[in-house]
Design a protein around this motif. Structure first.
Motif, PDB file in Angstrom:
ATOM      1  N   ILE A 233       0.832  -1.264   0.006  1.00 58.13           N
ATOM      2  CA  ILE A 233       0.119  -0.045  -0.079  1.00 58.13           C
ATOM      3  C   ILE A 233       0.882   1.117  -0.058  1.00 58.13           C
ATOM      4  CG2 ILE A 233      -1.581   1.336   1.425  1.00 58.13           C
ATOM      5  CD1 ILE A 233      -3.046  -1.296   2.282  1.00 58.13           C
TER       6      ILE A 233
ATOM      7  N   ALA B  10      -5.807  -0.726  -4.310  1.00 54.39           N
ATOM      8  CA  ALA B  10      -5.413  -0.063  -2.821  1.00 54.39           C
ATOM      9  C   ALA B  10      -6.383  -0.460  -1.844  1.00 54.39           C
ATOM     10  CB  ALA B  10      -4.968   0.997  -2.786  1.00 54.39           C
ATOM     11  N   PRO B  11      -7.576  -0.125  -2.068  1.00 58.11           N
ATOM     12  CA  PRO B  11      -8.480  -0.666  -0.869  1.00 58.11           C
ATOM     13  C   PRO B  11      -8.638  -2.101  -0.503  1.00 58.11           C
ATOM     14  CG  PRO B  11      -9.524   1.110  -2.421  1.00 58.11           C
ATOM     15  CD  PRO B  11      -8.450   0.794  -2.970  1.00 58.11           C
TER      16      PRO B  11
ATOM     17  N   LEU C 286      -6.334  -4.258  -1.298  1.00 61.16           N
ATOM     18  CA  LEU C 286      -5.354  -4.864  -0.410  1.00 61.16           C
ATOM     19  C   LEU C 286      -5.638  -4.532   0.992  1.00 61.16           C
ATOM     20  CD1 LEU C 286      -2.076  -3.896  -2.434  1.00 61.16           C
ATOM     21  CD2 LEU C 286      -2.725  -6.152  -1.751  1.00 61.16           C
ATOM     22  N   GLY C 287      -6.029  -3.384   1.463  1.00 56.82           N
ATOM     23  CA  GLY C 287      -6.019  -2.926   2.624  1.00 56.82           C
ATOM     24  C   GLY C 287      -7.345  -3.863   3.378  1.00 56.82           C
TER      25      GLY C 287
ATOM     26  N   SER D 180      -4.883  -1.143   7.988  1.00 55.78           N
ATOM     27  CA  SER D 180      -4.526  -1.454   6.921  1.00 55.78           C
ATOM     28  C   SER D 180      -5.812  -1.287   5.993  1.00 55.78           C
ATOM     29  CB  SER D 180      -3.825  -2.904   6.586  1.00 55.78           C
ATOM     30  OG  SER D 180      -5.439  -3.771   6.753  1.00 55.78           O
ATOM     31  N   SER D 181      -6.972  -1.210   6.259  1.00 59.91           N
ATOM     32  CA  SER D 181      -8.022  -0.805   5.648  1.00 59.91           C
ATOM     33  C   SER D 181      -8.134   0.753   5.273  1.00 59.91           C
ATOM     34  CB  SER D 181      -9.438  -1.438   6.452  1.00 59.91           C
ATOM     35  OG  SER D 181      -9.568  -2.787   5.993  1.00 59.91           O
TER      36      SER D 181
ATOM     37  N   GLY E 158      -5.420   1.667   2.771  1.00 63.29           N
ATOM     38  CA  GLY E 158      -5.846   1.338   1.556  1.00 63.29           C
ATOM     39  C   GLY E 158      -6.875   2.321   0.960  1.00 63.29           C
TER      40      GLY E 158
END
Length: 231
Positions: free
Chosen positions: A46, A148-149, A151-152, A188-189, A192
């Motif tokens: 990220i 990206a979102p 992956l989070g 992480s969310s 992302g």
């Protein structure tokens, strides 16, 4: 007697106060970097996407700003030379502008003498090439806005799986154990989503500038054709 009772009361009060203080959990402060690093392994890709997003936005913005510049006096100078019959000078003026609009005018000047439809077609193809150069790598921003979102979210799900696996092994279902693990994994969310929002915003802002250039260049092509027809 009264002094003895008062002394006992003060002792009990002090003991109660000490017990309350001991039962209060100590508050620990962490830095922003330490807080972010608790997000886990998925913060690494990220973070890479974040830096690449900023690079693309800045690089494309600078390129589009330079290429889409339309000099207000360019068309006037070209028109004056065309009316005087100086095609080579008009072409050199368009070429010296070192911009997309100048390249498109140069393509139109190079085919003067052919049918108007062919001149317009040639300039439209040149405009499509210039717009294509501006749109280069913009698709990466659209891709990052979706990746990206995700992956989070995957990072959060993997963390939740680990938490419940730990609960199944240790049978420790305390609120502190669950909530502590969840807040760390949801970092992480959040990261992302932030990267996705930046990429999504950059993608549409840059495309808006390209659309604005396309509209201006169509007006310029129409003005160029009108000049040729009147010459």
């Amino acid at each position: 007697m009264f002094s003895l009772i008062q002394l006992q009361a003060d002792t009990i009060a002090n003991a109660a106060t000490g017990a309350v203080v001991e039962n209060i959990a100590p508050t620990t402060e962490i830095s922003v970097l330490q807080f972010i690093l608790k997000g886990g392994f998925f913060l690494i890709p990220i973070a890479f996407l974040l830096f690449y997003t900023f690079y693309l936005i800045i690089e494309r913005y600078l390129y589009i700003q330079k290429a889409s510049k339309i000099e207000p006096l360019l068309m006037r100078d070209v028109r004056d030379q065309l009316n005087s019959g100086n095609l080579e000078i008009a072409r050199s003026i368009a070429e010296r502008s070192n911009s997309s609009s100048g390249n498109i005018l140069k393509e139109g000047i190079s085919v003067i003498g052919r049918p108007i439809v062919e001149i317009e077609s040639n300039m439209d193809r040149a405009a499509d090439i210039e717009i294509g150069e501006m749109e280069k790598h913009l698709g990466h921003l659209g891709l990052i806005a979706g990746i990206a979102p995700t992956l989070g979210f995957v990072g959060t799900i993997s963390g939740v799986i680990k938490i419940f696996y730990s609960i199944s092994v240790t049978e420790n279902i305390s609120i502190g154990n669950i909530s502590g693990g969840l807040y760390e994994k949801m970092i992480s969310s959040g990261a992302g989503l932030i990267v996705g929002i930046i990429a999504y915003s950059g993608y549409h802002i840059l495309n808006g500038r390209i659309d604005n250039f396309a509209l201006k260049i169509q007006k310029q092509i129409l003005e160029f054709v009108n000049i040729i027809q009147k010459a």
